[in-house]
Design a protein around this motif. Structure first.
Motif, PDB file in Angstrom:
ATOM      1  N   SER A 215      53.128 -90.049 -14.456  1.00 13.03           N
ATOM      2  CA  SER A 215      52.555 -90.340 -13.211  1.00 13.03           C
ATOM      3  C   SER A 215      53.310 -90.136 -11.892  1.00 13.03           C
ATOM      4  CB  SER A 215      52.193 -91.617 -13.235  1.00 13.03           C
ATOM      5  OG  SER A 215      51.406 -92.278 -14.153  1.00 13.03           O
ATOM      6  N   LYS A 216      54.473 -89.578 -12.258  1.00 12.26           N
ATOM      7  CA  LYS A 216      55.359 -89.018 -10.736  1.00 12.26           C
ATOM      8  C   LYS A 216      54.981 -87.804 -10.312  1.00 12.26           C
ATOM      9  CE  LYS A 216      59.176 -87.084 -13.475  1.00 12.26           C
ATOM     10  NZ  LYS A 216      60.634 -86.972 -13.550  1.00 12.26           N
ATOM     11  N   TYR A 217      54.232 -86.965 -11.017  1.00 10.43           N
ATOM     12  CA  TYR A 217      53.628 -85.748 -10.661  1.00 10.43           C
ATOM     13  C   TYR A 217      52.278 -85.855  -9.999  1.00 10.43           C
ATOM     14  CZ  TYR A 217      57.208 -83.386 -13.580  1.00 10.43           C
ATOM     15  OH  TYR A 217      58.244 -83.186 -14.174  1.00 10.43           O
ATOM     16  N   ASP A 218      52.222 -85.065  -9.073  1.00  8.93           N
ATOM     17  CA  ASP A 218      50.721 -85.057  -8.325  1.00  8.93           C
ATOM     18  C   ASP A 218      49.704 -84.868  -9.550  1.00  8.93           C
ATOM     19  OD1 ASP A 218      51.689 -84.810  -5.850  1.00  8.93           O
ATOM     20  OD2 ASP A 218      51.367 -82.972  -5.407  1.00  8.93           O
ATOM     21  N   ALA A 219      48.628 -85.822  -9.094  1.00  8.23           N
ATOM     22  CA  ALA A 219      47.332 -85.923 -10.104  1.00  8.23           C
ATOM     23  C   ALA A 219      46.536 -84.637 -10.480  1.00  8.23           C
ATOM     24  CB  ALA A 219      46.377 -87.170  -9.797  1.00  8.23           C
ATOM     25  N   ASN A 220      46.749 -83.598  -9.411  1.00 11.35           N
ATOM     26  CA  ASN A 220      45.688 -82.533  -9.553  1.00 11.35           C
ATOM     27  C   ASN A 220      46.153 -81.629 -10.855  1.00 11.35           C
ATOM     28  OD1 ASN A 220      43.405 -81.154  -8.428  1.00 11.35           O
ATOM     29  ND2 ASN A 220      44.969 -79.399  -8.048  1.00 11.35           N
ATOM     30  N   GLY A 221      45.125 -80.976 -11.445  1.00 14.00           N
ATOM     31  CA  GLY A 221      45.501 -80.167 -12.572  1.00 14.00           C
ATOM     32  C   GLY A 221      45.222 -80.642 -14.058  1.00 14.00           C
ATOM     33  N   ASN A 222      44.107 -80.701 -14.600  1.00 14.15           N
ATOM     34  CA  ASN A 222      43.943 -81.242 -15.675  1.00 14.15           C
ATOM     35  C   ASN A 222      44.670 -80.538 -17.166  1.00 14.15           C
ATOM     36  OD1 ASN A 222      41.704 -80.097 -17.745  1.00 14.15           O
ATOM     37  ND2 ASN A 222      40.781 -79.927 -15.823  1.00 14.15           N
ATOM     38  N   ALA A 223      44.837 -79.235 -16.818  1.00  7.41           N
ATOM     39  CA  ALA A 223      45.328 -78.545 -17.808  1.00  7.41           C
ATOM     40  C   ALA A 223      46.829 -78.698 -18.030  1.00  7.41           C
ATOM     41  CB  ALA A 223      45.005 -77.155 -17.764  1.00  7.41           C
ATOM     42  N   GLY A 224      47.386 -79.094 -16.734  1.00  7.67           N
ATOM     43  CA  GLY A 224      49.010 -79.395 -16.881  1.00  7.67           C
ATOM     44  C   GLY A 224      49.634 -78.646 -15.570  1.00  7.67           C
ATOM     45  N   ILE A 225      50.829 -78.801 -15.694  1.00 12.16           N
ATOM     46  CA  ILE A 225      51.749 -78.152 -14.590  1.00 12.16           C
ATOM     47  C   ILE A 225      52.497 -76.860 -15.174  1.00 12.16           C
ATOM     48  CG2 ILE A 225      53.818 -78.902 -13.062  1.00 12.16           C
ATOM     49  CD1 ILE A 225      52.442 -81.510 -13.108  1.00 12.16           C
ATOM     50  N   ILE A 226      52.573 -76.060 -14.259  1.00 13.39           N
ATOM     51  CA  ILE A 226      53.545 -74.957 -14.244  1.00 13.39           C
ATOM     52  C   ILE A 226      54.529 -75.141 -13.262  1.00 13.39           C
ATOM     53  CG2 ILE A 226      54.041 -72.493 -14.326  1.00 13.39           C
ATOM     54  CD1 ILE A 226      51.247 -72.048 -15.964  1.00 13.39           C
ATOM     55  N   ASN A 227      55.942 -75.255 -13.474  1.00 13.47           N
ATOM     56  CA  ASN A 227      56.725 -75.406 -12.356  1.00 13.47           C
ATOM     57  C   ASN A 227      57.843 -73.900 -12.495  1.00 13.47           C
ATOM     58  OD1 ASN A 227      58.496 -76.107 -10.340  1.00 13.47           O
ATOM     59  ND2 ASN A 227      59.854 -77.403 -11.832  1.00 13.47           N
ATOM     60  N   ILE A 228      57.725 -73.156 -11.546  1.00  8.94           N
ATOM     61  CA  ILE A 228      58.607 -71.854 -11.488  1.00  8.94           C
ATOM     62  C   ILE A 228      59.716 -72.366 -10.829  1.00  8.94           C
ATOM     63  CG2 ILE A 228      58.603 -69.581 -10.395  1.00  8.94           C
ATOM     64  CD1 ILE A 228      55.380 -69.462 -10.766  1.00  8.94           C
ATOM     65  N   ILE A 229      60.776 -72.054 -11.358  1.00  9.43           N
ATOM     66  CA  ILE A 229      62.061 -72.298 -10.863  1.00  9.43           C
ATOM     67  C   ILE A 229      62.887 -70.966 -10.300  1.00  9.43           C
ATOM     68  CG2 ILE A 229      64.363 -73.635 -11.282  1.00  9.43           C
ATOM     69  CD1 ILE A 229      63.067 -75.072 -13.198  1.00  9.43           C
ATOM     70  N   LEU A 230      63.020 -70.871  -9.251  1.00 10.83           N
ATOM     71  CA  LEU A 230      63.721 -69.725  -8.518  1.00 10.83           C
ATOM     72  C   LEU A 230      65.147 -69.460  -8.855  1.00 10.83           C
ATOM     73  CD1 LEU A 230      62.146 -69.519  -5.050  1.00 10.83           C
ATOM     74  CD2 LEU A 230      61.150 -68.366  -7.362  1.00 10.83           C
ATOM     75  N   LYS A 231      65.728 -68.572  -8.520  1.00  7.34           N
ATOM     76  CA  LYS A 231      67.219 -68.539  -9.040  1.00  7.34           C
ATOM     77  C   LYS A 231      68.056 -68.953  -7.983  1.00  7.34           C
ATOM     78  CE  LYS A 231      66.600 -64.084 -11.752  1.00  7.34           C
ATOM     79  NZ  LYS A 231      67.151 -62.638 -11.788  1.00  7.34           N
ATOM     80  N   LYS A 232      69.181 -69.780  -8.428  1.00  6.26           N
ATOM     81  CA  LYS A 232      70.115 -70.431  -7.446  1.00  6.26           C
ATOM     82  C   LYS A 232      71.560 -70.625  -8.433  1.00  6.26           C
ATOM     83  CE  LYS A 232      69.917 -74.538  -5.713  1.00  6.26           C
ATOM     84  NZ  LYS A 232      69.606 -75.556  -4.925  1.00  6.26           N
ATOM     85  N   ASN A 233      72.480 -69.713  -8.047  1.00  6.10           N
ATOM     86  CA  ASN A 233      73.617 -70.250  -8.392  1.00  6.10           C
ATOM     87  C   ASN A 233      74.362 -71.275  -7.927  1.00  6.10           C
ATOM     88  OD1 ASN A 233      75.811 -69.700 -10.491  1.00  6.10           O
ATOM     89  ND2 ASN A 233      75.896 -67.653 -10.438  1.00  6.10           N
ATOM     90  N   LYS A 234      75.324 -71.873  -8.658  1.00  3.23           N
ATOM     91  CA  LYS A 234      76.292 -73.024  -8.321  1.00  3.23           C
ATOM     92  C   LYS A 234      77.645 -72.670  -8.566  1.00  3.23           C
ATOM     93  CE  LYS A 234      72.943 -76.693  -7.335  1.00  3.23           C
ATOM     94  NZ  LYS A 234      72.713 -77.898  -7.685  1.00  3.23           N
ATOM     95  N   ASP A 235      78.122 -71.359  -8.892  1.00  2.00           N
ATOM     96  CA  ASP A 235      79.472 -71.306  -9.258  1.00  2.00           C
ATOM     97  C   ASP A 235      80.327 -71.125  -8.006  1.00  2.00           C
ATOM     98  OD1 ASP A 235      78.627 -70.950 -11.630  1.00  2.00           O
ATOM     99  OD2 ASP A 235      78.461 -68.818 -11.832  1.00  2.00           O
ATOM    100  N   GLU A 236      81.528 -71.561  -8.297  1.00  2.00           N
ATOM    101  CA  GLU A 236      82.531 -71.547  -7.078  1.00  2.00           C
ATOM    102  C   GLU A 236      82.935 -70.181  -6.609  1.00  2.00           C
ATOM    103  OE1 GLU A 236      85.004 -73.920  -4.371  1.00  2.00           O
ATOM    104  OE2 GLU A 236      83.626 -74.471  -6.019  1.00  2.00           O
ATOM    105  N   GLY A 237      83.008 -70.219  -5.201  1.00  6.64           N
ATOM    106  CA  GLY A 237      83.435 -68.493  -4.546  1.00  6.64           C
ATOM    107  C   GLY A 237      82.067 -68.104  -4.482  1.00  6.64           C
ATOM    108  N   LEU A 238      82.224 -66.756  -4.263  1.00  3.51           N
ATOM    109  CA  LEU A 238      81.122 -65.764  -3.821  1.00  3.51           C
ATOM    110  C   LEU A 238      80.809 -65.228  -5.199  1.00  3.51           C
ATOM    111  CD1 LEU A 238      79.428 -64.249  -2.032  1.00  3.51           C
ATOM    112  CD2 LEU A 238      80.933 -62.520  -1.401  1.00  3.51           C
ATOM    113  N   ASN A 239      79.383 -65.096  -5.524  1.00  3.16           N
ATOM    114  CA  ASN A 239      78.933 -64.400  -6.969  1.00  3.16           C
ATOM    115  C   ASN A 239      77.285 -64.004  -6.418  1.00  3.16           C
ATOM    116  OD1 ASN A 239      77.424 -66.785  -7.729  1.00  3.16           O
ATOM    117  ND2 ASN A 239      79.355 -67.603  -7.226  1.00  3.16           N
TER     118      ASN A 239
END
Length: 803
Positions: A215-239
């Motif tokens: 129930s924490k997700y929006d109610a729209n979409g009876n087939a389900g949900i696809i969540n696309i997670i974009l790239k994001k790094n969290k390593d220390e320094g520049l990478n």
């Protein structure tokens, strides 16, 4: 009928499928130590987690307020010991389950008196495969056979997923809500899907598929949900990471053109450069992801034969050569300005430029006479802007958090069509122009409170969405365009929603129950001079409950039962009053009288883990009220076909999914997935208003369908991996007809070089060029068959480097 459904469900009860689920492999446990008599906090006490064999797993010391945090704790059974000089050692048996990342076991009391204490139960997450059975997670780096393409292409071979007409389907159903980083955006659509065929897979870190959302997700979409997670790094320094992919499609001509039209695309180039950067220093993390995708594609090469009850037969071809430029840029900053408070800001820009050059010749039954040649140029620019701000407050106990966020999205659709309408006795020039600006504001507040045996979640969300649209038609000589159907229209919706969700777990039982209450107020204001449609709208106040109950037979076997109620709200383009002329004689039109469809879903799942593999199976049943479907009709004396969205009454789906994954050798692993379902649309009657009032009735429609997918991975060496994927899709139901079966095979190789920093790949999709979309449609007064030989075979190669 009811008896057959019961028997069918009984046979399928043993089945459930899911694939590898993203999950936390360890849990953080928090609590507070006090004196028994005075409840005064005991600071600097020792907290120790031990295994049953008395091995120390981790330790902590309470602070001045008596609070402690223990992590990471993998799933299992443990002993908790609290000790301090002058007090008796406190010992408790602990069970770490599979549901909550953070658990608070509350107050623990130290006393000088010996005392047998009750058992304390704690939860966590299982390793490798998610015990909740509600979510599957796929890392695109593992999808070798689809590297270098779009996110839609990357998803088409995932278990339980199919694609059709540029949309992804879950269990044969395209009513899917698509999120980016957990948020709905115009980049992939709000009440529907869009843009997936042009979003570069190089921008994506992973994809989550949620068949049974809570129930924490929006109610729209009876087939389900696809969540696309974009790239994001969290390593220390520049990478970062830089990559370049290229390819060629339409390697040879599968089906030649009908006479008198321009050539179809062959040897179509693709290019996809990408760059991701991340800089982290102490409390600040700054990131950037940029992707560009240029493709030339034989987007459509469809051959249609229409047969009318009066004996008229029309043969046509729709050939569309497409050039696409897609740019995606995302940047943001995370600022942890102290241990308890975090601010995050992000911005996303997307630009999609599409140029289509198309030809549609129309011939009589024996191809001896050309009836019409429709040549068109489509020039479309889609622009997306998104800005987000979020705040997180962490309370003293681990996992006790408050999240707040605001998200603004702007989407512009600027589209121009130019047509040359060539008839035997005349030639006309038609055109139309469309400008649509979508503005969406989302505000959300979410609260999570860890409990001794689970957690409680609650929150609020508000959305306001406004889409003014302006369509202008410019008809030429002997035009098929309905020039009076243009003008302005404005779509506006407001959706406030609240939810509550409770998770509970013991050694054997897991339970999750929640409800989302949503109010919607929608108005669609129509140009008062429109010849057919008028201003319309609707509102509702509806509850959307969800339930999950699981029973652990033992450490390796589990049964789960799901229930949820969801809604599919018509998208703005589904109710848009303007005819769409991407086909001269099969015309699509929206319907402002369209209403939402509501779905109840029940699912029974089973999961078994074993050495070097796992087995999933499920049986599910969906019941839909107000089924949304597109209906094709004709008007007396005309061969033009109009496709209009309508509510078709009741429908249902009963089905099962099964997956078996195994690694029989160190160099070889596979996963075999099978989906079987039966779609039924009950008999219905509707009145269709456009282009003129028509009563349409349909008998009960039913078909059994499914698909089988076999994914093989070969580890030739520590640095060389191969993949072979095969998929077969059975005939499936579509409005007034069916699609026929189809088969495809993909192959890929990946080589790690430069001490793990570099990567080369080579792959080929639809290796044997067997994927053809075939349809059969039966309408009132006509029928048609079609075969689409669009571009499916593509060879891609690329290189990436991490630094």
């Amino acid at each position: 009928m009811k008896r057959s459904i019961i028997i069918y469900l009984a046979l399928l009860m043993l089945c459930f499928y899911q694939t590898a689920t993203a999950q936390v492999k360890a849990v953080t446990i928090s609590g507070t130590v006090t004196e028994t008599d005075s409840s005064i906090p005991v600071g600097y006490a020792n907290a120790v987690i031990k295994s049953k064999t008395n091995t120390v797993i981790t330790t902590a010391i309470t602070n001045e307020e008596g609070s402690f945090t223990l992590s990471p704790i993998p799933p299992g059974n443990y002993l908790l010991e609290i000790s301090f000089m002058g007090y008796k050692t406190f010992t408790k048996e602990l069970f770490v389950g599979s549901l909550s990342e953070f658990l608070n076991i509350g107050k623990l009391q130290l006393t000088t008196d010996s005392q047998q204490l009750d058992e304390v139960v704690i939860t966590s997450r299982q390793d490798e495969i998610g015990n909740k059975l509600d979510k599957k997670t796929f890392t695109l780096a593992d999808n070798i056979a689809q590297s270098g393409g779009s996110v839609l292409q990357a998803m088409q071979n995932l278990p339980g997923v199919t694609t059709q007409d540029g949309k992804v389907q879950l269990r044969g159903n395209d009513k899917v809500m698509v999120l980016i980083d957990g948020k709905q955006t115009a980049l992939t659509g709000f009440n529907g899907q869009s843009g997936l065929e042009n979003l570069p897979a190089s921008a994506i870190e992973k994809i989550e598929i949620i068949n049974n959302p809570s129930s924490k997700y929006d109610a729209n979409g009876n087939a389900g949900i696809i969540n696309i997670i974009l790239k994001k790094n969290k390593d220390e320094g520049l990478n970062g990471k830089v990559g370049l992919a290229s390819g060629l499609g339409a390697l040879w001509q599968r089906k030649g053109n009908l006479p008198t039209i321009r050539p179809q695309y062959q040897l179509t180039p693709k290019i996809n450069p990408s760059l991701s950067l991340n800089y982290r220093k102490e409390k600040v993390n700054i990131y950037f992801q940029g992707d560009y995708l240029y493709t030339e594609t034989l987007n459509k090469n469809e051959f249609v034969t229409r047969t009318y009850d009066d004996g008229t037969i029309i043969n046509q071809q729709t050939k569309r050569n497409r050039n696409t430029h897609f740019t995606n840029l995302k940047t943001g900053i995370d600022w942890n300005y102290n241990d308890n408070n975090t601010l995050a800001f992000s911005a996303l820009f997307g630009s999609e430029k599409i140029i289509d050059n198309g030809d549609e010749p129309f011939f009589n039954a024996d191809y001896s006479e050309r009836l019409r040649l429709w040549q068109f140029l489509e020039d479309e620019l889609k622009t997306n802007l998104m800005a987000s701000a979020s705040y997180q407050h962490k309370f003293k106990e681990a996992g006790h958090v408050l999240n707040a966020g605001v998200n603004y999205t702007f989407h512009r659709e600027d589209e121009k069509y130019f047509f040359d309408n060539m008839l035997p006795a005349s030639t006309g020039r038609d055109a139309f122009k469309l400008l649509s600006d979508e503005n969406v504001l989302d505000v959300n507040l979410d609260y999570i409170k860890p409990l001794a045996s689970g957690r409680f979640e609650t929150g609020f969300k508000f959305r306001n969405r406004v889409i003014p649209t302006n369509m202008q038609f410019f008809p030429g000589q002997n035009s098929v365009i309905d020039a009076n159907a243009g003008g302005k229209a404005t779509y506006e919706e407001s959706i406030p929603a609240v939810y509550g969700n409770y998770i509970y777990e013991t050694n054997r039982i897991e339970a999750e129950a929640g409800v989302r209450v949503e109010y919607l107020d929608l108005e669609y204001e129509v140009n008062p001079n429109h010849p057919v449609y008028r201003t319309d709208g609707y509102h509702y106040l509806e509850p959307f409950p969800s339930l999950r109950f699981s029973y652990k037979l033992n450490d390796s076997h589990k049964l789960s039962l799901f229930y949820n109620r969801r809604v599919d709200r018509p998208n703005e383009v589904d109710i848009r009053i303007f005819p769409k002329y991407d086909d001269a004689e099969i015309i699509k039109v929206g319907n402002p009288g369209l209403r939402p469809q509501f779905t109840n879903t029940a699912e029974l799942g089973y999961k078994a883990n074993f050495e070097k593999g796992y087995f999933f199976a499920s049986a599910y049943y969906k019941q839909v009220e107000g089924t949304i479907t597109r209906i094709a009709t004709t008007t007396p004396g005309s061969t033009l076909i109009y496709n209009v969205f309508e509510n078709a009454g009741k429908s249902n789906m009963i089905g099962s999914e099964v997956m078996f994954s195994h690694k029989p050798a160190s160099w070889y692993s596979f996963n075999l997935n099978a989906t079987l379902y039966r779609n039924t649309i009950d008999a219905f009657s509707v009145e269709i208003l456009y282009p003129e009032p028509t009563n349409y009735s349909a008998t009960k429609q039913q078909i059994t369908s499914g698909n089988v997918k076999w994914n093989n991975t070969f580890t030739f060496s520590p640095t060389l991996t191969g993949q072979l994927m095969a998929a077969w899709l059975a005939p499936d139901i579509i409005p007034q007809g069916k699609t026929l079966g189809r088969f495809s095979t993909d192959i890929g190789l990946k080589k790690i070089i430069q001490k793990g920093k570099g990567e080369l790949f080579l792959n080929a999709t639809d290796l044997f060029n067997t994927l053809v979309i075939r349809k059969e449609v039966q309408g009132n007064g006509f029928s048609y068959t079609s075969k689409d030989y669009y571009e499916t075979q593509v060879i891609r190669f690329g290189y990436s480097y991490k630094f």
